[in-house]
Design a protein around this motif. Sequence first.
Motif, PDB file in Angstrom:
ATOM      1  N   ALA A 199     -50.947  18.646 -46.762  1.00  0.00           N
ATOM      2  CA  ALA A 199     -49.376  19.323 -47.449  1.00  0.00           C
ATOM      3  C   ALA A 199     -48.710  17.987 -48.232  1.00  0.00           C
ATOM      4  CB  ALA A 199     -48.557  19.572 -45.874  1.00  0.00           C
ATOM      5  N   PRO A 200     -48.841  18.294 -49.366  1.00  0.00           N
ATOM      6  CA  PRO A 200     -48.191  17.227 -50.384  1.00  0.00           C
ATOM      7  C   PRO A 200     -46.997  17.450 -50.405  1.00  0.00           C
ATOM      8  CG  PRO A 200     -50.331  18.462 -51.199  1.00  0.00           C
ATOM      9  CD  PRO A 200     -49.967  19.187 -50.153  1.00  0.00           C
ATOM     10  N   GLY A 201     -46.383  16.234 -50.731  1.00  0.00           N
ATOM     11  CA  GLY A 201     -44.881  16.403 -51.072  1.00  0.00           C
ATOM     12  C   GLY A 201     -44.689  16.203 -52.515  1.00  0.00           C
ATOM     13  N   LEU A 202     -43.786  15.396 -53.153  1.00  0.00           N
ATOM     14  CA  LEU A 202     -43.480  15.647 -54.714  1.00  0.00           C
ATOM     15  C   LEU A 202     -44.603  14.781 -55.382  1.00  0.00           C
ATOM     16  CD1 LEU A 202     -39.783  15.078 -54.351  1.00  0.00           C
ATOM     17  CD2 LEU A 202     -40.920  17.245 -54.628  1.00  0.00           C
ATOM     18  N   MET A 219     -37.499  14.138 -59.367  1.00  0.00           N
ATOM     19  CA  MET A 219     -36.599  13.252 -60.394  1.00  0.00           C
ATOM     20  C   MET A 219     -36.725  11.828 -59.809  1.00  0.00           C
ATOM     21  SD  MET A 219     -35.598  15.527 -62.519  1.00  0.00           S
ATOM     22  CE  MET A 219     -34.174  15.101 -63.272  1.00  0.00           C
ATOM     23  N   ASN A 220     -36.446  10.861 -60.667  1.00  0.00           N
ATOM     24  CA  ASN A 220     -36.596   9.492 -60.079  1.00  0.00           C
ATOM     25  C   ASN A 220     -35.454   9.295 -59.016  1.00  0.00           C
ATOM     26  OD1 ASN A 220     -38.567   8.602 -61.819  1.00  0.00           O
ATOM     27  ND2 ASN A 220     -37.164   8.058 -63.420  1.00  0.00           N
ATOM     28  N   GLU A 221     -34.514   9.778 -59.051  1.00  0.00           N
ATOM     29  CA  GLU A 221     -33.414   9.753 -57.863  1.00  0.00           C
ATOM     30  C   GLU A 221     -34.058  10.261 -56.575  1.00  0.00           C
ATOM     31  OE1 GLU A 221     -31.672  13.036 -60.685  1.00  0.00           O
ATOM     32  OE2 GLU A 221     -32.810  10.899 -61.026  1.00  0.00           O
ATOM     33  N   GLN A 222     -34.757  11.264 -56.631  1.00  0.00           N
ATOM     34  CA  GLN A 222     -35.629  11.577 -55.269  1.00  0.00           C
ATOM     35  C   GLN A 222     -36.254  10.492 -54.882  1.00  0.00           C
ATOM     36  OE1 GLN A 222     -36.545  15.415 -57.225  1.00  0.00           O
ATOM     37  NE2 GLN A 222     -35.209  16.541 -55.564  1.00  0.00           N
ATOM     38  N   ALA A 223     -36.904   9.813 -55.961  1.00  0.00           N
ATOM     39  CA  ALA A 223     -38.115   8.999 -55.413  1.00  0.00           C
ATOM     40  C   ALA A 223     -37.348   7.936 -54.506  1.00  0.00           C
ATOM     41  CB  ALA A 223     -38.831   8.289 -56.641  1.00  0.00           C
ATOM     42  N   ALA A 224     -36.072   7.584 -54.938  1.00  0.00           N
ATOM     43  CA  ALA A 224     -35.269   6.507 -54.227  1.00  0.00           C
ATOM     44  C   ALA A 224     -34.868   6.857 -52.656  1.00  0.00           C
ATOM     45  CB  ALA A 224     -34.028   6.195 -55.026  1.00  0.00           C
ATOM     46  N   THR A 225     -35.181   8.042 -52.413  1.00  0.00           N
ATOM     47  CA  THR A 225     -34.912   8.584 -50.974  1.00  0.00           C
ATOM     48  C   THR A 225     -36.019   8.914 -50.194  1.00  0.00           C
ATOM     49  OG1 THR A 225     -34.988  10.912 -51.500  1.00  0.00           O
ATOM     50  CG2 THR A 225     -32.845   9.872 -51.930  1.00  0.00           C
ATOM     51  N   ILE A 226     -37.385   8.619 -50.555  1.00  0.00           N
ATOM     52  CA  ILE A 226     -38.482   8.695 -49.938  1.00  0.00           C
ATOM     53  C   ILE A 226     -38.661   7.271 -49.533  1.00  0.00           C
ATOM     54  CG2 ILE A 226     -40.809   8.993 -50.244  1.00  0.00           C
ATOM     55  CD1 ILE A 226     -40.091  11.023 -52.699  1.00  0.00           C
ATOM     56  N   PRO A 227     -39.250   7.353 -48.136  1.00  0.00           N
ATOM     57  CA  PRO A 227     -39.556   6.024 -47.518  1.00  0.00           C
ATOM     58  C   PRO A 227     -40.493   5.198 -48.368  1.00  0.00           C
ATOM     59  CG  PRO A 227     -39.473   7.748 -45.739  1.00  0.00           C
ATOM     60  CD  PRO A 227     -39.252   8.349 -47.261  1.00  0.00           C
ATOM     61  N   VAL A 259     -49.113  14.360 -46.759  1.00  0.00           N
ATOM     62  CA  VAL A 259     -49.186  13.395 -47.788  1.00  0.00           C
ATOM     63  C   VAL A 259     -48.024  13.346 -48.629  1.00  0.00           C
ATOM     64  CG1 VAL A 259     -50.836  12.310 -49.339  1.00  0.00           C
ATOM     65  CG2 VAL A 259     -51.609  14.185 -47.638  1.00  0.00           C
ATOM     66  N   SER A 260     -46.861  12.880 -47.972  1.00  0.00           N
ATOM     67  CA  SER A 260     -45.639  13.042 -48.921  1.00  0.00           C
ATOM     68  C   SER A 260     -44.849  11.771 -48.884  1.00  0.00           C
ATOM     69  CB  SER A 260     -44.709  14.163 -47.949  1.00  0.00           C
ATOM     70  OG  SER A 260     -44.473  13.348 -46.700  1.00  0.00           O
ATOM     71  N   GLY A 261     -45.598  10.461 -48.661  1.00  0.00           N
ATOM     72  CA  GLY A 261     -44.541   9.092 -48.492  1.00  0.00           C
ATOM     73  C   GLY A 261     -43.714   9.067 -47.487  1.00  0.00           C
ATOM     74  N   GLY A 262     -43.504  10.188 -46.548  1.00  0.00           N
ATOM     75  CA  GLY A 262     -42.709  10.196 -45.462  1.00  0.00           C
ATOM     76  C   GLY A 262     -41.534  10.863 -45.787  1.00  0.00           C
ATOM     77  N   LEU A 263     -41.528  11.899 -46.926  1.00  0.00           N
ATOM     78  CA  LEU A 263     -40.502  12.575 -47.231  1.00  0.00           C
ATOM     79  C   LEU A 263     -40.017  13.535 -46.087  1.00  0.00           C
ATOM     80  CD1 LEU A 263     -38.575  13.971 -49.575  1.00  0.00           C
ATOM     81  CD2 LEU A 263     -40.307  15.340 -50.100  1.00  0.00           C
ATOM     82  N   GLN A 264     -40.737  13.997 -45.254  1.00  0.00           N
ATOM     83  CA  GLN A 264     -40.361  14.965 -44.214  1.00  0.00           C
ATOM     84  C   GLN A 264     -39.435  14.241 -43.069  1.00  0.00           C
ATOM     85  OE1 GLN A 264     -43.286  13.616 -44.518  1.00  0.00           O
ATOM     86  NE2 GLN A 264     -44.016  12.752 -42.531  1.00  0.00           N
ATOM     87  N   LEU A 265     -39.352  12.840 -43.237  1.00  0.00           N
ATOM     88  CA  LEU A 265     -38.740  11.901 -42.125  1.00  0.00           C
ATOM     89  C   LEU A 265     -37.360  11.710 -42.692  1.00  0.00           C
ATOM     90  CD1 LEU A 265     -41.543   9.371 -41.722  1.00  0.00           C
ATOM     91  CD2 LEU A 265     -41.296  11.199 -40.363  1.00  0.00           C
ATOM     92  N   VAL A 266     -36.836  12.219 -43.745  1.00  0.00           N
ATOM     93  CA  VAL A 266     -35.506  11.914 -43.998  1.00  0.00           C
ATOM     94  C   VAL A 266     -34.807  13.449 -44.511  1.00  0.00           C
ATOM     95  CG1 VAL A 266     -36.076   9.813 -45.072  1.00  0.00           C
ATOM     96  CG2 VAL A 266     -36.149  11.657 -46.551  1.00  0.00           C
ATOM     97  N   SER A 267     -33.505  13.204 -44.830  1.00  0.00           N
ATOM     98  CA  SER A 267     -32.921  14.436 -45.111  1.00  0.00           C
ATOM     99  C   SER A 267     -33.540  15.042 -46.485  1.00  0.00           C
ATOM    100  CB  SER A 267     -31.232  14.109 -45.641  1.00  0.00           C
ATOM    101  OG  SER A 267     -30.779  13.567 -44.323  1.00  0.00           O
ATOM    102  N   ALA A 268     -33.130  16.602 -46.384  1.00  0.00           N
ATOM    103  CA  ALA A 268     -33.684  17.237 -47.507  1.00  0.00           C
ATOM    104  C   ALA A 268     -32.905  16.880 -48.739  1.00  0.00           C
ATOM    105  CB  ALA A 268     -33.526  18.926 -47.212  1.00  0.00           C
ATOM    106  N   THR A 269     -33.875  16.940 -49.884  1.00  0.00           N
ATOM    107  CA  THR A 269     -33.416  16.626 -51.132  1.00  0.00           C
ATOM    108  C   THR A 269     -32.627  18.001 -51.837  1.00  0.00           C
ATOM    109  OG1 THR A 269     -35.584  17.191 -52.150  1.00  0.00           O
ATOM    110  CG2 THR A 269     -35.349  15.061 -51.748  1.00  0.00           C
TER     111      THR A 269
END
Length: 269
Positions: A199-202, A219-227, A259-269
């Motif tokens: 299950a990939p992320g961005l 977007m780059n600003e979304q990358a900043a929110t990924i763990p 495989v998302s860099g931890g995206l699922q652990l933080v608030s939705a983008t």
Amino acid sequence: MRNSLEGKLAIVTGGAGGMGRAHALRFAELGANVAILDVDLQVARRHGEELTAPTVRDEIQALGRDSIEIEADLSDREAAFAAVQQIEGHFGRIDILVNNAGGAITPIEHSSATMVSEQDRRQLFAVNFDTAVNMCQACAPSLSRQGGAIVNVSTVGVCVDDTGARFAMYTAAKAAIEKYTRSLAVELGPKGVRVNCVAPGLVMTPRVAGQAAARKLAMNEQAATIPLRRLGQPADITGVVEFLVSEQAGYVTGECILVSGGLQLVSAT
């Protein structure tokens, strides 16, 4: 090579560009012959992806492996079975199936749970779910003869929505893939076939990069929110798929690896 696939045959759907191409080339590097299936064999060119040879097939052959490519709509059951029959006729075996084909291909501004049209819903399930089911069913007899591995592709979106829930039907189709994966693992396990999911992320494929601004996604600003503070790259996904089809994962089946860099652990983008 640590995860040698020498002498094996891998099928990659959606393999003519992007993430599918990355899987196909990695399998070839590991020693496998590769069959490429895609609804559009010119997809890399359409998205401005630079190849090292005229086609992905040519790239694989340059690595010293055999390859064929077939253009087909795999959501059509007859087309999927005919493609697999052609592959078996050429290679005589199937060891690996990666159901990479799919995507959030309908307009996302009309794809929320309350707005998605029947036509878009049917299209999303056809491309993401029906295609994978058709290929699994077509390949199951050959895989069952000597054992093998299937990897289906889901999305981190099954676990988390963006703030507009813009991918409701796409993620619903992928949720269906995850359940189908578990059921297929139970059925085919006694025959030596392992079935798993990633299950990939961005992930920044050429297509995603080209659509990022319009979709306000990856977007780059979304990358900043990924763990892990970065967007995914194709190699991040191919490494996990390589593990799942290798003997190192010989006792792993029915799993879905995020495989998302931890995206699922933080608030939705």
